[in-house]
Design an enzyme around this catalytic site. Structure first.
Site, mmCIF file in Angstrom:
data_model
loop_
_atom_site.group_PDB
_atom_site.id
_atom_site.type_symbol
_atom_site.label_atom_id
_atom_site.label_comp_id
_atom_site.label_asym_id
_atom_site.label_seq_id
_atom_site.Cartn_x
_atom_site.Cartn_y
_atom_site.Cartn_z
ATOM 1 N N GLY A 19 0.665 -1.248 0.032
ATOM 2 C CA GLY A 19 0.050 0.021 -0.277
ATOM 3 C C GLY A 19 1.039 1.183 0.007
ATOM 4 O O GLY A 19 1.797 1.025 0.485
ATOM 5 N N GLY A 21 0.366 5.722 0.488
ATOM 6 C CA GLY A 21 -0.590 6.833 0.514
ATOM 7 C C GLY A 21 0.488 8.103 0.571
ATOM 8 O O GLY A 21 1.437 8.261 0.143
ATOM 9 N N VAL A 26 3.322 1.209 2.917
ATOM 10 C CA VAL A 26 3.036 0.038 3.805
ATOM 11 C C VAL A 26 3.419 -1.194 3.258
ATOM 12 O O VAL A 26 3.274 -1.502 1.748
ATOM 13 C CB VAL A 26 1.706 -0.255 4.179
ATOM 14 N N LYS A 41 4.621 0.109 8.359
ATOM 15 C CA LYS A 41 4.190 1.401 7.775
ATOM 16 C C LYS A 41 5.505 2.251 7.858
ATOM 17 O O LYS A 41 6.059 2.595 9.082
ATOM 18 C CB LYS A 41 2.915 2.078 8.571
ATOM 19 N N VAL A 102 -3.396 -7.388 8.401
ATOM 20 C CA VAL A 102 -5.058 -7.373 8.329
ATOM 21 C C VAL A 102 -5.123 -7.904 6.841
ATOM 22 O O VAL A 102 -4.737 -7.417 5.775
ATOM 23 C CB VAL A 102 -5.838 -6.055 8.879
ATOM 24 N N ASP A 144 -8.595 11.439 11.874
ATOM 25 C CA ASP A 144 -8.391 11.341 10.472
ATOM 26 C C ASP A 144 -9.256 9.851 9.898
ATOM 27 O O ASP A 144 -8.891 9.113 9.308
ATOM 28 C CB ASP A 144 -6.879 10.865 10.143
ATOM 29 N N LYS A 146 -11.603 8.136 8.030
ATOM 30 C CA LYS A 146 -11.765 8.165 6.330
ATOM 31 C C LYS A 146 -12.157 6.799 5.892
ATOM 32 O O LYS A 146 -11.171 5.897 6.565
ATOM 33 C CB LYS A 146 -11.073 9.230 5.606
ATOM 34 N N ASN A 149 -8.695 4.846 5.994
ATOM 35 C CA ASN A 149 -8.032 4.537 7.342
ATOM 36 C C ASN A 149 -9.049 3.076 7.894
ATOM 37 O O ASN A 149 -9.055 2.812 9.087
ATOM 38 C CB ASN A 149 -7.987 5.532 8.088
#
Length: 573
Positions: A19, A21, A26, A41, A102, A144, A146, A149
């Site tokens: 991932g 951002g 990540v 992360k 996860v 945060d 959203k 997240n």
């Protein structure tokens, strides 16, 4: 995947990128010390250059690591990496956090496929609010919330991540534009965040309301050409009820469910924090009631909208001025005219009178400004030994209630969490529940020998264990698929989730070539192998003394356990 193995902090192996951002990327990883899969992360190097940010980040990560809840992605560790691969040097370390891995997908990817069914939107919102209920009790505001997240696991459970990071980022940013550039989007900002004011738990409830709005409609309530334009709408514009944005293909029952949730969304997105739900529990309760309650009329919805978002031109003008001061964005234009100057001065005078009155009242009621003499504050006890926690509670004139709880990450005998959380004000003599770690949960290996492989697997699962590899072995006295032995003896106590290997009977034995053997020797060999000998005389060939096997009914090789083998011998002259 990189061909060079990278190890961070001497124990975390960095694997595939999973991932990316605006402020971090990540990776899938592996904890070489504890032997478990993790997510790593790694923060952006631009953030890492700010020493103050690194300090705030480390403190917030430590606070997040103390939270343990099924709806929150666990933070196991945090640190700084100085390796070249991380993009930093020894003088410019890059912060990282080690999190629970996860398996699932981001809620933003789920929403990208279109509006969700009401039942799914409510279920996901309930999971987010459950996480916020826990974190707010622990004194942690996310800031945060959203869809980016929120993770939806493969089983449909909700996992909220990145607690604490938003605070470290926003505290290191001086303008709305900078904050939204780092965190990502202003689409989920509360009005107080947009104005750069102090925020509390009600800011998270506002953001949760925006996420629920987007799940129901497939779009965000406010959209604009720049983050500041969106932030301005959060402060001054009235959102349309979600039911007005439904697709034409929605059936009438689904539309009724959305209408029932309209007041909940509008209440959560109130501009004034005091008009929102008091806490996450109230928000969850309202959602539960709405799912089974009556649908509000258009008149009731209009009245609620007027109550929450009534015209307030002075408020909008002040907000526009505040946003221009906080941001370098020059694209935003005024969408309505300001009020008369006389109104402004009248409002200022009224506000000054109110402030002075409140100040006099506070000084008259509480001249000392301190806590009541009977008040006691719950100390911070997480991570401390139970004995040490008891001593601190006694000093604070509070009682302790101990509840043992398995936890693989907290040392045995240390406090996992407290109820109520640290910082809560109590009366003298009240009780604080201490959840104390008993270490990793234990399971006892059940009796397995003699069971079928399927029955043994069921027994292991019921005991909290896992079936590992299954190998076969020839046994002359045991039928096919029956367990002969296990890698861990029955009755042994092992950590829950331990893998147990099994050896099961193949159901066959090896038949040797017995031709040329005496009949007695061949018969004994078959009996030893769990087989039965059936002597068959053959008069048309010359007999021998002693009798000798001339042929077998089955060729050499594997045969089923308990088989009967014909042994032919000659009896002729």
């Amino acid at each position: 995947m990189s061909t060079t193995t990278r190890i961070m902090a001497g124990r975390y192996r960095v694997d595939d990128l999973i991932g990316r951002g605006g402020m971090a990327h990540v990776h899938r990883g592996y904890d070489l010390t504890l032997g478990r899969d993790i997510a790593i992360k790694i923060l952006d190097r631009e953030l890492a250059r700010d020493t103050a940010f690194r300090t705030r980040f480390r403190m917030e990560a430590q606070a997040a690591s103390r939270m343990s809840h099924p709806s929150i992605v666990r933070v196991f560790d945090a640190g700084e990496d100085s390796s070249a691969e991380a993009g930093g040097t020894a003088a410019e370390p890059v912060p990282f956090i080690i999190m629970e891995l996860v398996h699932g997908e981001l809620l933003k990817d789920v929403i990208a496929r279109g509006a969700l069914r009401t039942v799914d939107a409510v279920r996901y919102a309930d999971g987010i609010l459950e996480a916020l209920e826990y974190s707010h009790r622990a004194g942690v505001v996310h800031r945060d919330i959203k869809p980016g997240n929120v993770m939806i696991t493969s089983s449909g459970a909700v996992k909220v991540m990145d607690f604490g990071i938003a605070r470290a980022v926003s505290d290191s940013s001086s303008t709305v534009a900078e904050t939204t550039q780092i965190i990502g989007t202003a689409a989920y900002f509360s009005p107080e965040q947009a104005k750069g004011e102090q925020v509390d738990a009600r800011a998270d409830l506002y953001s949760a309301g925006v996420v629920l709005y987007e799940m129901l409609t497939g779009r965000q309530p406010f959209r604009g050409e720049s983050p500041v334009a969106v932030a301005y709408q959060h402060v001054s514009e009235t959102p349309r009820p979600p039911s007005e944005l439904h697709d034409e293909d929605h059936d009438e029952k689904e539309l009724e469910r959305i209408r029932a949730i309209d007041p909940i969304v509008l209440r959560a997105m109130a501009k004034d924090p005091f008009q929102r739900f008091a806490d996450a529990v109230s928000f969850r309760t309202a959602l539960d009631d709405a799912v089974t309650g009556t649908v509000p009329t258009k008149k009731q919805l209009s009245s609620l909208t007027s109550e929450l978002y009534g015209p307030n031109p002075r408020h909008a003008q002040e907000t526009a001025r505040t946003l221009r001061q906080l941001s370098s964005d020059t694209t935003m234009t005024r969408t309505q005219s300001g009020p008369p100057v006389a109104w402004i001065w009248a409002g200022v005078a009224l506000l000054a009178v109110l402030l002075v009155s409140v100040l006099i009242w506070v000084l008259a009621m509480r001249p000392d400004g301190g806590l009541p003499s009977s008040a006691r504050i719950v100390p911070h006890l997480v991570g401390q030994t139970y004995d040490s926690a008891i001593v601190q509670l006694k000093k604070a004139d509070l009682r302790a209630i101990r509840i043992d709880q398995a936890d693989a990450d907290i040392a045995v005998g240390s406090v996992i969490s407290t109820d109520p959380a640290a910082g809560t004000q109590l009366e003298k003599g009240q009780s604080v529940t201490l959840y104390v770690s008993t270490g990793a949960a234990k399971s006892t290996v059940p009796p397995l020998t003699g069971l079928t492989q399927a029955a043994a697997k069921d027994a292991l699962i019921k005991a909290g264990l896992q079936l590992g590899s299954v190998s076969q072995k020839n046994d002359p006295h045991t039928q096919h698929d029956i367990v002969l032995s296990s890698s861990v003896a029955s009755g042994t106590e092992v950590p829950s989730g331990t893998t147990v290997d099994l050896v099961v009977a193949s159901g066959v034995v090896t038949l040797n070539d017995l031709t040329g053997w005496t009949l007695d020797q061949a018969t004994a060999a078959l009996q030893q192998a769990g087989l039965t000998a059936n002597p068959v005389a053959k008069p048309d060939c010359k007999g021998t003394d002693p009798k000798t096997v001339a042929a077998m009914s089955a060729p050499p090789g594997d045969v089923p356990v308990g088989s009967t083998i014909d042994l032919t011998y000659c009896t002729g002259k």
